[in-house]
Design an enzyme around this catalytic site. Structure first.
Site, mmCIF file in Angstrom:
data_model
loop_
_atom_site.group_PDB
_atom_site.id
_atom_site.type_symbol
_atom_site.label_atom_id
_atom_site.label_comp_id
_atom_site.label_asym_id
_atom_site.label_seq_id
_atom_site.Cartn_x
_atom_site.Cartn_y
_atom_site.Cartn_z
ATOM 1 N N CYS A 116 0.820 -1.224 0.000
ATOM 2 C CA CYS A 116 0.000 0.000 0.000
ATOM 3 C C CYS A 116 0.848 1.266 0.000
ATOM 4 O O CYS A 116 0.317 2.363 -0.160
ATOM 5 C CB CYS A 116 -0.918 0.027 1.211
ATOM 6 S SG CYS A 116 -2.032 -1.369 1.266
ATOM 7 N N HIS A 256 -2.935 6.895 4.248
ATOM 8 C CA HIS A 256 -3.417 5.680 3.598
ATOM 9 C C HIS A 256 -4.735 5.273 4.264
ATOM 10 O O HIS A 256 -4.874 5.357 5.489
ATOM 11 C CB HIS A 256 -2.374 4.576 3.727
ATOM 12 C CG HIS A 256 -2.857 3.258 3.212
ATOM 13 N ND1 HIS A 256 -3.490 3.134 2.003
ATOM 14 C CD2 HIS A 256 -2.821 2.008 3.759
ATOM 15 C CE1 HIS A 256 -3.823 1.866 1.826
ATOM 16 N NE2 HIS A 256 -3.429 1.159 2.869
ATOM 17 N N ASN A 286 -10.062 -0.115 1.552
ATOM 18 C CA ASN A 286 -8.617 0.018 1.353
ATOM 19 C C ASN A 286 -8.285 -0.344 -0.096
ATOM 20 O O ASN A 286 -8.388 -1.502 -0.488
ATOM 21 C CB ASN A 286 -7.900 -0.931 2.329
ATOM 22 C CG ASN A 286 -6.396 -0.934 2.171
ATOM 23 O OD1 ASN A 286 -5.848 -0.346 1.236
ATOM 24 N ND2 ASN A 286 -5.710 -1.601 3.082
HETATM 25 N N1 ACO Z 1 -17.173 -9.363 10.923
HETATM 26 C C1 ACO Z 1 -17.438 -9.759 12.173
HETATM 27 N N2 ACO Z 1 -16.484 -10.176 13.012
HETATM 28 C C2 ACO Z 1 -15.221 -10.187 12.588
HETATM 29 C C3 ACO Z 1 -14.868 -9.765 11.283
HETATM 30 C C4 ACO Z 1 -15.919 -9.355 10.438
HETATM 31 N N3 ACO Z 1 -15.682 -8.938 9.175
HETATM 32 N N4 ACO Z 1 -13.538 -9.870 11.125
HETATM 33 C C5 ACO Z 1 -13.049 -10.332 12.292
HETATM 34 N N5 ACO Z 1 -14.063 -10.524 13.149
HETATM 35 C C6 ACO Z 1 -13.994 -11.028 14.525
HETATM 36 C C7 ACO Z 1 -12.765 -11.854 14.763
HETATM 37 O O1 ACO Z 1 -12.973 -13.194 14.336
HETATM 38 C C8 ACO Z 1 -12.639 -11.746 16.264
HETATM 39 O O2 ACO Z 1 -13.521 -12.657 16.858
HETATM 40 P P1 ACO Z 1 -13.065 -13.478 18.165
HETATM 41 O O3 ACO Z 1 -12.805 -12.429 19.208
HETATM 42 O O4 ACO Z 1 -14.250 -14.332 18.437
HETATM 43 O O5 ACO Z 1 -11.849 -14.224 17.753
HETATM 44 C C9 ACO Z 1 -13.148 -10.331 16.562
HETATM 45 O O6 ACO Z 1 -13.904 -9.952 15.423
HETATM 46 C C10 ACO Z 1 -12.042 -9.327 16.766
HETATM 47 O O7 ACO Z 1 -11.115 -9.536 15.762
HETATM 48 P P2 ACO Z 1 -9.822 -8.680 15.639
HETATM 49 O O8 ACO Z 1 -9.018 -9.157 14.470
HETATM 50 O O9 ACO Z 1 -9.142 -8.571 16.960
HETATM 51 O O10 ACO Z 1 -10.475 -7.263 15.317
HETATM 52 P P3 ACO Z 1 -9.769 -5.894 15.123
HETATM 53 O O11 ACO Z 1 -10.425 -4.900 15.945
HETATM 54 O O12 ACO Z 1 -8.262 -5.993 15.183
HETATM 55 O O13 ACO Z 1 -10.138 -5.541 13.613
HETATM 56 C C11 ACO Z 1 -9.119 -5.493 11.465
HETATM 57 C C12 ACO Z 1 -9.683 -6.366 12.569
HETATM 58 C C13 ACO Z 1 -10.211 -4.601 10.957
HETATM 59 C C14 ACO Z 1 -8.592 -6.396 10.365
HETATM 60 C C15 ACO Z 1 -7.962 -4.615 12.039
HETATM 61 O O14 ACO Z 1 -7.097 -5.428 12.766
HETATM 62 C C16 ACO Z 1 -7.204 -3.902 10.977
HETATM 63 O O15 ACO Z 1 -7.702 -3.023 10.300
HETATM 64 N N6 ACO Z 1 -5.877 -4.202 10.849
HETATM 65 C C17 ACO Z 1 -5.045 -3.512 9.913
HETATM 66 C C18 ACO Z 1 -5.259 -4.060 8.535
HETATM 67 C C19 ACO Z 1 -4.445 -3.284 7.556
HETATM 68 O O16 ACO Z 1 -4.263 -2.109 7.705
HETATM 69 N N7 ACO Z 1 -3.923 -3.936 6.551
HETATM 70 C C20 ACO Z 1 -3.074 -3.216 5.658
HETATM 71 C C21 ACO Z 1 -3.293 -3.735 4.356
HETATM 72 S S1 ACO Z 1 -2.160 -2.880 3.405
HETATM 73 C C22 ACO Z 1 -1.670 -3.681 1.987
HETATM 74 O O17 ACO Z 1 -0.507 -3.617 1.672
HETATM 75 C C23 ACO Z 1 -2.689 -4.432 1.145
#
Ligand code: ACO
Length: 329
Positions: A116, A256, A286
């Site tokens: 990204c 970003h 994203n």
């Molecule tokens: N819907 C409902 N529940 C969900 C979902 C969903 N879409 N996704 C995850 N959950 C659940 C998980 O299973 C977990 O359940 P559990 O507690 O029973 O295990 C709970 O929600 C919490 O999950 P977390 O992963 O801890 O949630 P978090 O608040 O961290 O949010 C997220 C997850 C949105 C992915 C966040 O961590 C994030 O944005 N991380 C950064 C991602 C990013 O920036 N990536 C960069 C990509 S850049 C590139 O180069 C392509």
């Protein structure tokens, strides 16, 4: 144009797929909810390529707008960079496909893969080409079509991403304008936090890799989240310091668009106000390399930036990579 060595963005353009997928549509596909996605990420809908829309097609459309606004013809471009991790095909580069479609026959063309952060890496490369005289007009495209490589059975990732393209033309600008400072970073020891296991030369496509869904994005979201908050703040402050500025002097932050909560942590820590931060993740998710140029183009279209505004761009992504740049508009 300046007589000195200042390099900046001359014009911008964007292209987005027509088809939208809302959080409510996703509720039909995986176990998730509009409420969860909005609260945890800020995303409400995203654009997805269909039919003839491809990475190169979106790139061409965004480029034509940027070229027209720069008052340049395709043959005036001497370097064409496509920042992407989702090329039309592995060989040849998407940049060459775009170069052919635009008939930019005087341009050298290559793809740049930095997750990204690709657009900001491209910005720093373009700046050097122009500064040292190797290029006069650079067309830089930040584009990603992630929907074909997202696992639509994995709720941890499929709710996050969208497709789109943004293009900018870079060239010499008035002295004391344009890119005041930029710095790119990487930490390959964290490669396993965000990757696609198969499809490269180490693990080419086989019936097994397809069956085991190894051609889709795998991500450790919480670890990327923690890392992102820290580096977004640190790298922005570092480039501000490089040009003798502080966050108090910033007019806008262009982050970003990976997660609205990451953006919120970062801007509050830097003491900025919400109206100083550009956000469109609610509408597009994203879009990887396209996030920054698209939100930038929307701000330009909306007449947001005034002459002389101080703007910080900051990104992070797969690699892991990250980087920031400070512009004087
Ligand atoms: N819907 C409902 N529940 C969900 C979902 C969903 N879409 N996704 C995850 N959950 C659940 C998980 O299973 C977990 O359940 P559990 O507690 O029973 O295990 C709970 O929600 C919490 O999950 P977390 O992963 O801890 O949630 P978090 O608040 O961290 O949010 C997220 C997850 C949105 C992915 C966040 O961590 C994030 O944005 N991380 C950064 C991602 C990013 O920036 N990536 C960069 C990509 S850049 C590139 O180069 C392509």
């Amino acid at each position: 144009m300046g007589s000195g060595n200042a390099v900046g963005i001359i014009s911008t353009g964007r292209a987005l797929p027509v088809s939208r997928i809302t959080n409510f549509d996703l509720e039909e596909i995986v176990e998730t909810s509009d409420q969860w996605i909005r609260a945890r990420t800020g995303i409400e809908e995203r654009r997805i390529i269909t039919n003839d829309e491809t990475n190169s097609e979106l790139s061409v459309l965004a480029s034509l707008i940027a070229l027209e606004r720069a008052n340049l013809r395709p043959e005036d471009i001497d370097l064409l960079i496509v920042a992407t991790v989702t090329p039309d095909q592995t060989l040849p580069s998407t940049a060459c496909l775009v170069q052919a479609r635009l008939n930019a026959y005087n341009a050298a063309a290559f793809d740049l893969a930095a997750g990204c952060t690709g657009f900001l890496y491209g910005l720093s490369v373009a700046e050097q080409y122009i500064k040292n005289g190797a290029a006069k007009n650079v067309l830089l495209i930040g584009v990603d079509t992630l929907s074909p490589i997202v696992d639509w059975q994995d709720r941890n990732t499929c709710v996050l991403f969208g497709d789109g393209a943004g293009a900018v033309v870079l060239g010499k600008v008035e002295d004391d304008r344009g890119i005041l400072a930029s710095k790119m970073f990487s930490d390959g020891t964290k490669a396993g936090l965000l990757y696609i296991p198969a499809g490269g030369t180490r693990c080419p496509a086989t019936l097994r890799t397809v069956g085991e869904r190894m051609h889709f994005i795998k991500m450790n979201g919480p670890e990327v989240f923690k890392f992102a908050v820290t580096v977004m703040i640190d790298s922005t402050l570092q480039v501000l310091e490089m040009c003798g500025k502080t966050s108090a002097e910033l007019d806008y932050l262009v982050p970003h668009q990976a997660n609205e909560r990451i953006i919120n942590f970062a801007y509050k820590k830097m003491g900025l106000k919400p109206e100083q931060v550009l956000i469109n993740i609610n509408r597009y998710g994203n879009m990887s390399s396209a996030s920054i140029p698209v939100v930038l183009d929307e701000a330009v279209d909306g007449g947001k930036f005034k002459d002389g505004d101080l703007i910080a761009l900051v990104s992070f992504g797969a690699g892991l990579t990250w980087g920031a740049a400070v512009l004087k508009w």
